[in-house]
Each structure stands twice: as C-alpha cells, then as structure tokens.
Design an enzyme around this catalytic site. Structure first.
Site, PDB file in Angstrom:
ATOM      1  N   LYS A  20       0.809  -1.220   0.000  1.00 36.26           N
ATOM      2  CA  LYS A  20       0.000   0.000   0.000  1.00 36.26           C
ATOM      3  C   LYS A  20       0.848   1.278   0.000  1.00 36.26           C
ATOM      4  CE  LYS A  20      -2.133   0.172   3.863  1.00 36.26           C
ATOM      5  NZ  LYS A  20      -1.653   1.319   4.647  1.00 36.26           N
ATOM      6  N   ARG A  95      -8.872   3.652   9.364  1.00 35.77           N
ATOM      7  CA  ARG A  95      -8.515   2.292   9.750  1.00 35.77           C
ATOM      8  C   ARG A  95      -9.591   1.657  10.620  1.00 35.77           C
ATOM      9  NH1 ARG A  95      -2.700   2.602   9.229  1.00 35.77           N
ATOM     10  NH2 ARG A  95      -1.674   0.664   9.804  1.00 35.77           N
ATOM     11  N   ARG A 134      10.859  -6.538   5.869  1.00 36.12           N
ATOM     12  CA  ARG A 134      11.109  -5.089   5.967  1.00 36.12           C
ATOM     13  C   ARG A 134      11.959  -4.705   7.165  1.00 36.12           C
ATOM     14  NH1 ARG A 134       5.381  -2.628   4.674  1.00 36.12           N
ATOM     15  NH2 ARG A 134       5.105  -2.684   6.918  1.00 36.12           N
ATOM     16  N   ARG A 136      11.504  -3.295  10.161  1.00 39.84           N
ATOM     17  CA  ARG A 136      11.486  -2.021  10.872  1.00 39.84           C
ATOM     18  C   ARG A 136      11.278  -2.332  12.338  1.00 39.84           C
ATOM     19  NH1 ARG A 136       7.144   0.761   7.632  1.00 39.84           N
ATOM     20  NH2 ARG A 136       5.944  -0.022   9.386  1.00 39.84           N
ATOM     21  N   ARG A 147      -0.323  -6.653  14.289  1.00 40.95           N
ATOM     22  CA  ARG A 147      -0.785  -5.677  13.297  1.00 40.95           C
ATOM     23  C   ARG A 147      -1.777  -6.312  12.317  1.00 40.95           C
ATOM     24  NH1 ARG A 147       2.191  -1.314  11.513  1.00 40.95           N
ATOM     25  NH2 ARG A 147       2.918  -2.294   9.602  1.00 40.95           N
TER      26      ARG A 147
HETATM   27  P1  AMP Z   1       1.296   2.117   8.879  1.00 39.49           P
HETATM   28  O1  AMP Z   1       2.625   2.603   8.425  1.00 39.49           O
HETATM   29  O2  AMP Z   1       0.142   2.689   8.108  1.00 39.49           O
HETATM   30  O3  AMP Z   1       1.213   0.613   8.962  1.00 39.49           O
HETATM   31  O4  AMP Z   1       1.097   2.673  10.392  1.00 39.49           O
HETATM   32  C1  AMP Z   1       2.011   2.345  11.402  1.00 39.49           C
HETATM   33  C2  AMP Z   1       1.330   2.469  12.766  1.00 39.49           C
HETATM   34  O5  AMP Z   1       0.873   3.805  12.960  1.00 39.49           O
HETATM   35  C3  AMP Z   1       0.090   1.607  12.960  1.00 39.49           C
HETATM   36  O6  AMP Z   1       0.416   0.299  13.340  1.00 39.49           O
HETATM   37  C4  AMP Z   1      -0.645   2.375  14.051  1.00 39.49           C
HETATM   38  O7  AMP Z   1      -0.047   2.157  15.319  1.00 39.49           O
HETATM   39  C5  AMP Z   1      -0.366   3.816  13.663  1.00 39.49           C
HETATM   40  N1  AMP Z   1      -1.412   4.343  12.754  1.00 39.49           N
HETATM   41  C6  AMP Z   1      -1.243   4.780  11.470  1.00 39.49           C
HETATM   42  N2  AMP Z   1      -2.401   5.193  10.946  1.00 39.49           N
HETATM   43  C7  AMP Z   1      -3.337   5.021  11.909  1.00 39.49           C
HETATM   44  C8  AMP Z   1      -4.736   5.248  11.981  1.00 39.49           C
HETATM   45  N3  AMP Z   1      -5.432   5.713  10.932  1.00 39.49           N
HETATM   46  N4  AMP Z   1      -5.367   4.944  13.152  1.00 39.49           N
HETATM   47  C9  AMP Z   1      -4.706   4.470  14.208  1.00 39.49           C
HETATM   48  N5  AMP Z   1      -3.390   4.217  14.204  1.00 39.49           N
HETATM   49  C10 AMP Z   1      -2.696   4.489  13.079  1.00 39.49           C
END
Ligand code: AMP
Length: 195
Positions: A20, A95, A134, A136, A147
């Site tokens: 994504k 989300r 990845r 990280r 996740r």
């Molecule tokens: P991502 O890079 O989109 O996978 O986001 C990494 C982390 O950021 C997620 O595992 C959440 O802890 C937090 N996060 C990002 N976007 C959101 C969202 N829309 N709502 C809640 N937590 C978020």
C-alpha cells in the site's frame, strides 16, 4: 479559483505488507495529488520527539492503533493544507469504521467527498513474508502478527462499509509492482505511463 483542476480524493486500503505505501507514492505522483501516509507522519513525529510522538510511540511499537480522536486531529490538519485541498491519496486512514465516519464529516465540511476506495488484496502468507522482510522496529514477528490481527478485526470491515457506498474497487496486490500500479489506474479509468 477559475481554471483550478480538481484532483481525485482516494483512500487506499490494504493490510500491512500489502504494498500500500509503495503504491500510494506511485499513484499519488501519477495523479498529481499528495500521498498522505498517517503511519509515516506518526513515525516522523516519534523520530522528532514531538509531543505527538511521545503520545503514540509505545502504541505503535505494540502494533496497536492510535486512538481515533488523536488521529482525527492529525488528519484534519493535514487535509487543510493547501496541497491536499484539490485532491489526495490517503494511505493508512481511515482504519476503523469510526474513522471512516469522521473522514466523511471532514469532507462534508469542505463540501467534498471521496471518489474511490482502492483495496489491495494480498494472501496472508505473502503479507507475513513481506512484512518480516522489511525489518522495521514495529515489524518484529509478534508485532507483525498483532498488526495483522488488528487489521482483520478493525480495518477489514471498511471494505463492506465502502462497498455498500459504491466506492470500493478491489485490486489483486499479489502481482508484480508495475501490474498493481496499472490495475489501480485502470480501476480509476486511467492508463499507466512510465515516467
Ligand atoms: P502504517 O505505516 O500505516 O502501517 O502505520 C504504522 C502504525 O501507525 C500503525 O500500526 C498504528 O499504530 C499507527 N497508525 C497509522 N495510521 C493510523 C490510523 N489511521 N489509526 C490508528 N493508528 C494508526
């Protein structure tokens, strides 16, 4: 403003490891709208040690979701910036169903609405393999599983939510990267042109 070109307003949905983030950047560049990644914004806040960063660091490290009210603040400020007013590609927001409702309210206030919601579907085994590759901080094996669990539990219901509103387009995200980009564009009625 007269002559201003209206861009598209798109949400990109997909599990962690679905590609994504990569596709958001490619598609955003192709469409001439900013790719807005809430995950990147939060990681930048953690790195910079801002107040926001302090509030979200441990939640993110656990693979959990940051609370909806805080996310609404982050996203509404970002969407008010000049570059996002004529279109955007949201990567990682909404989300939860509640966040989807909040986004709709934010757009309503600007008399705007979403044009499409693109769902990148990738088989579970491939998601785990890609995400572990990845490496990280928030990509440790137990965190990856958490996740994915959170995604199935909280985010997957958004597919039906947007399907019912006639906005959902589902794309096979297991294909090679260029094919996925082409499929995304073709679902929007556009062709992929290599830069
Ligand atoms: P991502 O890079 O989109 O996978 O986001 C990494 C982390 O950021 C997620 O595992 C959440 O802890 C937090 N996060 C990002 N976007 C959101 C969202 N829309 N709502 C809640 N937590 C978020």
């Amino acid at each position: 403003m007269a002559g201003e070109v209206e861009g598209l307003r798109i949400v990109l949905l997909g599990a962690p490891g679905s590609g994504k983030g990569t596709q958001a950047l490619r598609l955003g560049a192709r469409l001439g709208v900013p790719a807005i990644s809430t995950g990147e914004m939060l990681r930048a806040a953690v790195t910079a040690g801002t107040d926001l960063g302090h509030r979200v660091g441990s939640v993110m490290a656990a693979g959990a979701l940051v609370d909806d009210a805080l996310m609404a603040d982050v996203v509404s400020h970002r969407l008010e910036q000049a570059d996002a007013r004529r279109g955007f590609l949201l990567d990682g927001y909404p989300r939860t169903i509640s966040q989807a409702g909040t986004l709709e309210e934010m757009l309503d206030e600007q008399a705007r609405s979403l044009d499409a919601v693109m769902l990148l579907s990738v088989p579970e085994e491939q998601l785990v393999a890609r995400t572990l590759g990845r490496r990280r901080d928030d990509d440790r094996a137990d965190v990856v599983r958490e996740r994915l669990r959170v995604y199935h539990d909280k985010t997957e219901p958004l597919a039906d939510y947007y399907r019912e509103r006639g906005l959902l387009r589902e794309i096979d995200g297991s294909q090679p990267m260029d094919h996925v980009s082409a499929a995304l564009l073709s679902a929007l009625g556009l062709a992929w042109v290599e830069a």
